[in-house]
Design a protein around this motif. Structure first.
Motif, PDB file in Angstrom:
ATOM      1  N   PHE A  54       0.847  -1.191   0.000  1.00 38.68           N
ATOM      2  CA  PHE A  54       0.000   0.000   0.000  1.00 38.68           C
ATOM      3  C   PHE A  54       0.888   1.247   0.000  1.00 38.68           C
ATOM      4  O   PHE A  54       1.121   1.848   1.058  1.00 38.68           O
ATOM      5  CB  PHE A  54      -0.914   0.011   1.229  1.00 38.68           C
ATOM      6  CG  PHE A  54      -1.855  -1.158   1.308  1.00 38.68           C
ATOM      7  CD1 PHE A  54      -3.086  -1.118   0.678  1.00 38.68           C
ATOM      8  CD2 PHE A  54      -1.498  -2.307   2.013  1.00 38.68           C
ATOM      9  CE1 PHE A  54      -3.963  -2.200   0.746  1.00 38.68           C
ATOM     10  CE2 PHE A  54      -2.357  -3.393   2.094  1.00 38.68           C
ATOM     11  CZ  PHE A  54      -3.597  -3.343   1.452  1.00 38.68           C
ATOM     12  N   VAL A  56       0.468   4.281  -0.850  1.00 35.88           N
ATOM     13  CA  VAL A  56      -0.165   5.510  -0.382  1.00 35.88           C
ATOM     14  C   VAL A  56      -0.630   5.370   1.063  1.00 35.88           C
ATOM     15  O   VAL A  56      -0.252   6.165   1.937  1.00 35.88           O
ATOM     16  CB  VAL A  56      -1.356   5.902  -1.276  1.00 35.88           C
ATOM     17  CG1 VAL A  56      -2.072   7.129  -0.694  1.00 35.88           C
ATOM     18  CG2 VAL A  56      -0.888   6.192  -2.693  1.00 35.88           C
ATOM     19  N   TRP A  57      -1.452   4.363   1.339  1.00 33.24           N
ATOM     20  CA  TRP A  57      -2.057   4.246   2.664  1.00 33.24           C
ATOM     21  C   TRP A  57      -1.023   4.004   3.760  1.00 33.24           C
ATOM     22  O   TRP A  57      -1.145   4.543   4.862  1.00 33.24           O
ATOM     23  CB  TRP A  57      -3.106   3.139   2.683  1.00 33.24           C
ATOM     24  CG  TRP A  57      -4.319   3.454   1.861  1.00 33.24           C
ATOM     25  CD1 TRP A  57      -4.878   2.689   0.871  1.00 33.24           C
ATOM     26  CD2 TRP A  57      -5.144   4.627   1.936  1.00 33.24           C
ATOM     27  NE1 TRP A  57      -5.971   3.297   0.333  1.00 33.24           N
ATOM     28  CE2 TRP A  57      -6.166   4.494   0.971  1.00 33.24           C
ATOM     29  CE3 TRP A  57      -5.107   5.776   2.722  1.00 33.24           C
ATOM     30  CZ2 TRP A  57      -7.145   5.461   0.776  1.00 33.24           C
ATOM     31  CZ3 TRP A  57      -6.074   6.760   2.530  1.00 33.24           C
ATOM     32  CH2 TRP A  57      -7.077   6.595   1.577  1.00 33.24           C
ATOM     33  N   VAL A  60       0.644   7.353   4.436  1.00 36.07           N
ATOM     34  CA  VAL A  60      -0.250   8.219   5.210  1.00 36.07           C
ATOM     35  C   VAL A  60      -0.301   7.759   6.662  1.00 36.07           C
ATOM     36  O   VAL A  60      -0.246   8.570   7.603  1.00 36.07           O
ATOM     37  CB  VAL A  60      -1.665   8.216   4.597  1.00 36.07           C
ATOM     38  CG1 VAL A  60      -2.672   8.905   5.531  1.00 36.07           C
ATOM     39  CG2 VAL A  60      -1.650   8.902   3.229  1.00 36.07           C
ATOM     40  N   ALA A  61      -0.382   6.437   6.863  1.00 40.36           N
ATOM     41  CA  ALA A  61      -0.428   5.896   8.222  1.00 40.36           C
ATOM     42  C   ALA A  61       0.854   6.205   8.985  1.00 40.36           C
ATOM     43  O   ALA A  61       0.817   6.537  10.181  1.00 40.36           O
ATOM     44  CB  ALA A  61      -0.660   4.384   8.166  1.00 40.36           C
ATOM     45  N   ALA A  88       5.962   1.007   4.465  1.00 38.64           N
ATOM     46  CA  ALA A  88       5.674   2.030   3.454  1.00 38.64           C
ATOM     47  C   ALA A  88       6.864   2.212   2.517  1.00 38.64           C
ATOM     48  O   ALA A  88       6.706   2.306   1.290  1.00 38.64           O
ATOM     49  CB  ALA A  88       5.335   3.351   4.139  1.00 38.64           C
ATOM     50  N   ASN A 115      -1.445   0.532  -6.805  1.00 36.85           N
ATOM     51  CA  ASN A 115      -1.891   1.698  -6.057  1.00 36.85           C
ATOM     52  C   ASN A 115      -3.393   1.546  -5.816  1.00 36.85           C
ATOM     53  O   ASN A 115      -4.199   1.701  -6.736  1.00 36.85           O
ATOM     54  CB  ASN A 115      -1.604   2.984  -6.843  1.00 36.85           C
ATOM     55  CG  ASN A 115      -1.896   4.243  -6.052  1.00 36.85           C
ATOM     56  OD1 ASN A 115      -2.848   4.308  -5.283  1.00 36.85           O
ATOM     57  ND2 ASN A 115      -1.054   5.256  -6.243  1.00 36.85           N
ATOM     58  N   HIS A 116      -3.765   1.249  -4.570  1.00 33.28           N
ATOM     59  CA  HIS A 116      -5.173   1.019  -4.259  1.00 33.28           C
ATOM     60  C   HIS A 116      -5.998   2.301  -4.326  1.00 33.28           C
ATOM     61  O   HIS A 116      -7.221   2.249  -4.523  1.00 33.28           O
ATOM     62  CB  HIS A 116      -5.308   0.388  -2.871  1.00 33.28           C
ATOM     63  CG  HIS A 116      -4.779  -1.012  -2.800  1.00 33.28           C
ATOM     64  ND1 HIS A 116      -3.438  -1.282  -2.705  1.00 33.28           N
ATOM     65  CD2 HIS A 116      -5.417  -2.209  -2.817  1.00 33.28           C
ATOM     66  CE1 HIS A 116      -3.254  -2.587  -2.654  1.00 33.28           C
ATOM     67  NE2 HIS A 116      -4.434  -3.176  -2.725  1.00 33.28           N
ATOM     68  N   VAL A 117      -5.369   3.444  -4.153  1.00 32.12           N
ATOM     69  CA  VAL A 117      -6.085   4.715  -4.223  1.00 32.12           C
ATOM     70  C   VAL A 117      -6.495   5.016  -5.667  1.00 32.12           C
ATOM     71  O   VAL A 117      -7.643   5.389  -5.949  1.00 32.12           O
ATOM     72  CB  VAL A 117      -5.230   5.857  -3.657  1.00 32.12           C
ATOM     73  CG1 VAL A 117      -5.911   7.203  -3.865  1.00 32.12           C
ATOM     74  CG2 VAL A 117      -4.962   5.623  -2.173  1.00 32.12           C
TER      75      VAL A 117
END
Length: 218
Positions: A54, A56-57, A60-61, A88, A115-117
């Protein structure tokens, strides 16, 4: 890139950054960095570079957890932040490698990391052509040297890390021959035992990347 390359990359980042932040780079934090760097590649038995990657996520986390560390000063949250940050880093840096497929040295897809986003694959840059390529081992070795030379790892840990570097070297030497080696070893297994051993099937698709299906029994 090899999972060990990512693990050593995260460990090298930890030994360089944590002291600069005024934190004691103790064994728990270093272990969190190394294991967090390895963790995303657990999806080798699912949709590789999609199920647990992930970019992106996780980033961000990691940023959110960093803010929480500043507010709370919690050692447990700091360890979690290091692990998530390492995962990440792994997910983001995979785009620099080759494609996620059975024979990435003969690429037929453009699946770098999912990219899940955005709901799509990022194309691989192929600075490291494939997991286990000669340049992959050199990158792994360089990060391992940074970690071991830092003096922040215990002698016993250094010996374990050196053993992992040696394992990475053997893997790199055998990488393109793994399928042939597996077939040769399988042919030596008695017929009666083959019925109870797991079978491994590798499937590839543009949407899911490489999926490894492991089944027990026939």
């Amino acid at each position: 890139m090899m999972a060990l390359t990512h693990g050593f990359m995260a460990l090298a980042a930890a030994v360089l950054l944590l002291p600069a932040l005024g934190e004691s780079a103790g064994p728990v934090l270093l272990a969190a960095a190394f294991l967090g760097g390895l963790a995303p590649d657990a999806d080798l038995v699912a949709s590789h570079r999609k199920t647990l990657h992930f970019p992106v996520w996780l980033s961000v986390a990691a940023l959110a957890l960093s803010s929480l560390v500043v507010v709370t000063g919690s050692p447990a949250v700091f360890v979690l932040t290091v692990a998530v940050g390492a995962a990440a880093l792994h997910s983001v840096s995979d785009v620099l490698g080759g494609s996620a497929e059975r024979e990435p040295w003969n690429p037929v897809t453009e699946n770098g990391v999912y990219n899940h986003v955005l709901g799509r694959w990022h194309r691989p840059r192929r600075y490291v052509r494939y997991s286990g390529a000669p340049e992959d081992f050199l990158v792994c070795l360089a990060f391992a040297v940074v970690a071991i030379d830092s003096g922040l790892t215990a002698p016993a840990a250094d010996r374990a890390l050196l053993a992992l570097v040696a394992f990475a070297g053997v893997y790199a030497l055998c990488r393109k021959r793994l399928a042939a080696i597996g077939s040769a070893v399988s042919s030596l297994v008695p017929t009666r035992l083959r019925a109870v051993l797991p079978t491994v099937r590798v499937e590839e698709s543009e949407t899911d990347g490489t999926t490894v299906d492991v089944r027990f029994g026939r």
